[in-house]
Design a protein around this motif. Structure first.
Motif, PDB file in Angstrom:
ATOM      1  N   VAL A 173      42.052  43.344  49.500  1.00  0.00           N
ATOM      2  CA  VAL A 173      40.644  43.508  49.430  1.00  0.00           C
ATOM      3  C   VAL A 173      39.991  42.290  48.662  1.00  0.00           C
ATOM      4  O   VAL A 173      40.875  41.535  48.156  1.00  0.00           O
ATOM      5  CB  VAL A 173      40.282  44.835  48.719  1.00  0.00           C
ATOM      6  N   PHE A 174      38.652  41.990  48.832  1.00  0.00           N
ATOM      7  CA  PHE A 174      38.077  40.960  48.108  1.00  0.00           C
ATOM      8  C   PHE A 174      37.291  41.712  47.276  1.00  0.00           C
ATOM      9  O   PHE A 174      36.314  42.424  47.490  1.00  0.00           O
ATOM     10  CB  PHE A 174      37.118  40.293  49.168  1.00  0.00           C
ATOM     11  N   VAL A 175      37.348  41.332  45.971  1.00  0.00           N
ATOM     12  CA  VAL A 175      36.413  41.861  44.937  1.00  0.00           C
ATOM     13  C   VAL A 175      36.022  40.803  43.871  1.00  0.00           C
ATOM     14  O   VAL A 175      36.492  39.685  43.927  1.00  0.00           O
ATOM     15  CB  VAL A 175      37.467  42.758  43.891  1.00  0.00           C
ATOM     16  N   ASP A 176      34.909  41.064  43.221  1.00  0.00           N
ATOM     17  CA  ASP A 176      34.310  40.176  42.116  1.00  0.00           C
ATOM     18  C   ASP A 176      34.193  41.003  40.879  1.00  0.00           C
ATOM     19  O   ASP A 176      33.857  40.507  39.786  1.00  0.00           O
ATOM     20  CB  ASP A 176      33.258  39.454  42.817  1.00  0.00           C
ATOM     21  N   ASP A 177      34.806  42.185  40.916  1.00  0.00           N
ATOM     22  CA  ASP A 177      34.719  43.076  39.534  1.00  0.00           C
ATOM     23  C   ASP A 177      36.234  43.503  39.338  1.00  0.00           C
ATOM     24  O   ASP A 177      36.447  44.554  40.001  1.00  0.00           O
ATOM     25  CB  ASP A 177      33.738  43.946  39.520  1.00  0.00           C
ATOM     26  N   LEU A 178      36.997  42.885  38.630  1.00  0.00           N
ATOM     27  CA  LEU A 178      38.418  43.233  38.315  1.00  0.00           C
ATOM     28  C   LEU A 178      38.190  44.706  37.772  1.00  0.00           C
ATOM     29  O   LEU A 178      39.195  45.357  38.134  1.00  0.00           O
ATOM     30  CB  LEU A 178      39.012  42.203  37.390  1.00  0.00           C
ATOM     31  N   GLY A 179      37.612  44.895  36.865  1.00  0.00           N
ATOM     32  CA  GLY A 179      37.509  46.497  36.242  1.00  0.00           C
ATOM     33  C   GLY A 179      37.223  47.497  37.116  1.00  0.00           C
ATOM     34  O   GLY A 179      37.878  48.277  37.300  1.00  0.00           O
ATOM     35  N   ALA A 180      36.214  47.193  38.025  1.00  0.00           N
ATOM     36  CA  ALA A 180      36.046  48.259  39.128  1.00  0.00           C
ATOM     37  C   ALA A 180      37.076  48.330  40.158  1.00  0.00           C
ATOM     38  O   ALA A 180      37.524  49.370  40.516  1.00  0.00           O
ATOM     39  CB  ALA A 180      34.644  47.983  40.097  1.00  0.00           C
ATOM     40  N   PHE A 181      37.933  47.247  40.565  1.00  0.00           N
ATOM     41  CA  PHE A 181      39.073  47.386  41.274  1.00  0.00           C
ATOM     42  C   PHE A 181      40.048  48.115  40.595  1.00  0.00           C
ATOM     43  O   PHE A 181      40.693  48.912  41.214  1.00  0.00           O
ATOM     44  CB  PHE A 181      39.596  45.820  41.703  1.00  0.00           C
ATOM     45  N   LEU A 182      40.170  48.071  39.222  1.00  0.00           N
ATOM     46  CA  LEU A 182      41.466  48.634  38.615  1.00  0.00           C
ATOM     47  C   LEU A 182      41.089  49.970  38.334  1.00  0.00           C
ATOM     48  O   LEU A 182      41.916  51.135  38.536  1.00  0.00           O
ATOM     49  CB  LEU A 182      41.564  48.010  37.256  1.00  0.00           C
ATOM     50  N   ASP A 183      39.805  50.374  38.177  1.00  0.00           N
ATOM     51  CA  ASP A 183      39.384  51.833  38.115  1.00  0.00           C
ATOM     52  C   ASP A 183      39.446  52.363  39.240  1.00  0.00           C
ATOM     53  O   ASP A 183      40.193  53.756  39.518  1.00  0.00           O
ATOM     54  CB  ASP A 183      37.905  51.881  37.635  1.00  0.00           C
ATOM     55  N   ASN A 184      39.368  52.067  40.357  1.00  0.00           N
ATOM     56  CA  ASN A 184      39.529  52.358  41.851  1.00  0.00           C
ATOM     57  C   ASN A 184      40.759  52.654  42.132  1.00  0.00           C
ATOM     58  O   ASN A 184      41.233  53.565  42.748  1.00  0.00           O
ATOM     59  CB  ASN A 184      39.023  51.577  43.024  1.00  0.00           C
ATOM     60  N   LEU A 185      42.034  51.870  41.764  1.00  0.00           N
ATOM     61  CA  LEU A 185      43.313  52.158  41.664  1.00  0.00           C
ATOM     62  C   LEU A 185      43.636  53.214  40.946  1.00  0.00           C
ATOM     63  O   LEU A 185      44.429  54.168  41.405  1.00  0.00           O
ATOM     64  CB  LEU A 185      44.099  50.851  41.472  1.00  0.00           C
ATOM     65  N   ASP A 186      43.208  53.392  39.680  1.00  0.00           N
ATOM     66  CA  ASP A 186      43.635  54.443  38.688  1.00  0.00           C
ATOM     67  C   ASP A 186      43.144  55.698  39.525  1.00  0.00           C
ATOM     68  O   ASP A 186      43.811  56.747  39.221  1.00  0.00           O
ATOM     69  CB  ASP A 186      42.904  54.088  37.472  1.00  0.00           C
ATOM     70  N   ALA A 187      42.146  55.670  40.052  1.00  0.00           N
ATOM     71  CA  ALA A 187      41.284  56.954  40.612  1.00  0.00           C
ATOM     72  C   ALA A 187      42.394  57.449  41.801  1.00  0.00           C
ATOM     73  O   ALA A 187      42.328  58.638  42.020  1.00  0.00           O
ATOM     74  CB  ALA A 187      39.953  56.827  41.303  1.00  0.00           C
ATOM     75  N   ARG A 188      42.990  56.546  42.327  1.00  0.00           N
ATOM     76  CA  ARG A 188      43.928  56.862  43.736  1.00  0.00           C
ATOM     77  C   ARG A 188      45.299  57.224  43.157  1.00  0.00           C
ATOM     78  O   ARG A 188      46.111  57.796  43.744  1.00  0.00           O
ATOM     79  CB  ARG A 188      43.976  55.643  44.516  1.00  0.00           C
ATOM     80  N   ALA A 189      45.732  57.103  41.851  1.00  0.00           N
ATOM     81  CA  ALA A 189      47.044  57.353  41.526  1.00  0.00           C
ATOM     82  C   ALA A 189      47.073  58.766  41.239  1.00  0.00           C
ATOM     83  O   ALA A 189      46.422  59.420  41.093  1.00  0.00           O
ATOM     84  CB  ALA A 189      47.085  56.513  40.170  1.00  0.00           C
TER      85      ALA A 189
END
Length: 189
Positions: A173-189
């Protein structure tokens, strides 16, 4: 998926825009503040050194993985939590993949592109199912003209010419917000 470590692929040079070092600093600090181990190429030079130093300054754990040839040239970072010296670039990538739950590519050169695309290939082949991302500078001007924009175009070209399936094109994926990307991964966990 449990998220405890992130491999960061990035340049062994600084590039020609100070914003790249700012992004690297932000990445190292953000990962450390979230309690995530940074796994990276083991060097003290360029953006690699900036990521490691920022994570360490924020109290984070940093594992460097460096080929002996580079270690012997005194390119390795002597202050990381753990430094693993391996025999080849291939072994470096394998060890980094084994140690990491996620792969993130910051701006960098040919090595950075090769490292993140190899992880994409491994996911495509079912060797692992770990997420990967191209992390770019925030597009505050709304131009869509970030560092990784040519990679987006290349992926579209690969799909358009039938060399990559559309569903496989979204593995990285292409992201410009590392925090949002990590939050999204945490939500999927």
């Amino acid at each position: 998926m449990s998220l405890s470590s992130v491999a960061v692929f990035c340049g062994s040079r600084f590039g020609n825009d100070p914003a790249y070092a700012d992004l690297a600093r932000h990445t190292g600090r953000t990962l450390a503040e979230r309690g995530l181990t940074v796994v990276y190429g083991g060097g003290h030079v360029g953006l690699m050194g900036v990521v490691a130093d920022a994570a360490l300054e924020a109290g984070g754990r940093v594992i460097g993985v460096i080929p002996r040839q580079l270690h012997d040239r005194e390119v390795s970072h002597s202050g990381v939590t753990e430094l693993r010296v391996v025999e080849s670039m291939h072994e470096r990538k394998q060890v980094m993949a084994d140690l990491s739950d996620v792969f993130v590519a910051l701006p960098g050169g040919v090595g950075t592109v090769e490292e993140i695309t190899e992880q994409w290939t491994w996911a495509q082949l079912g060797i692992h199912a770990k997420p990967s991302a191209f992390l770019d500078l925030p597009d505050t001007a709304g131009t869509g003209d970030g560092f990784w924009s040519p990679m987006r175009l290349l992926i579209d070209q690969l799909v358009g010419h039938g060399f990559v399936a559309a569903d496989e094109s979204s593995i990285p994926v292409f992201v410009d917000d590392l925090g949002a990307f990590l939050d999204n991964l945490d939500a999927r966990a």
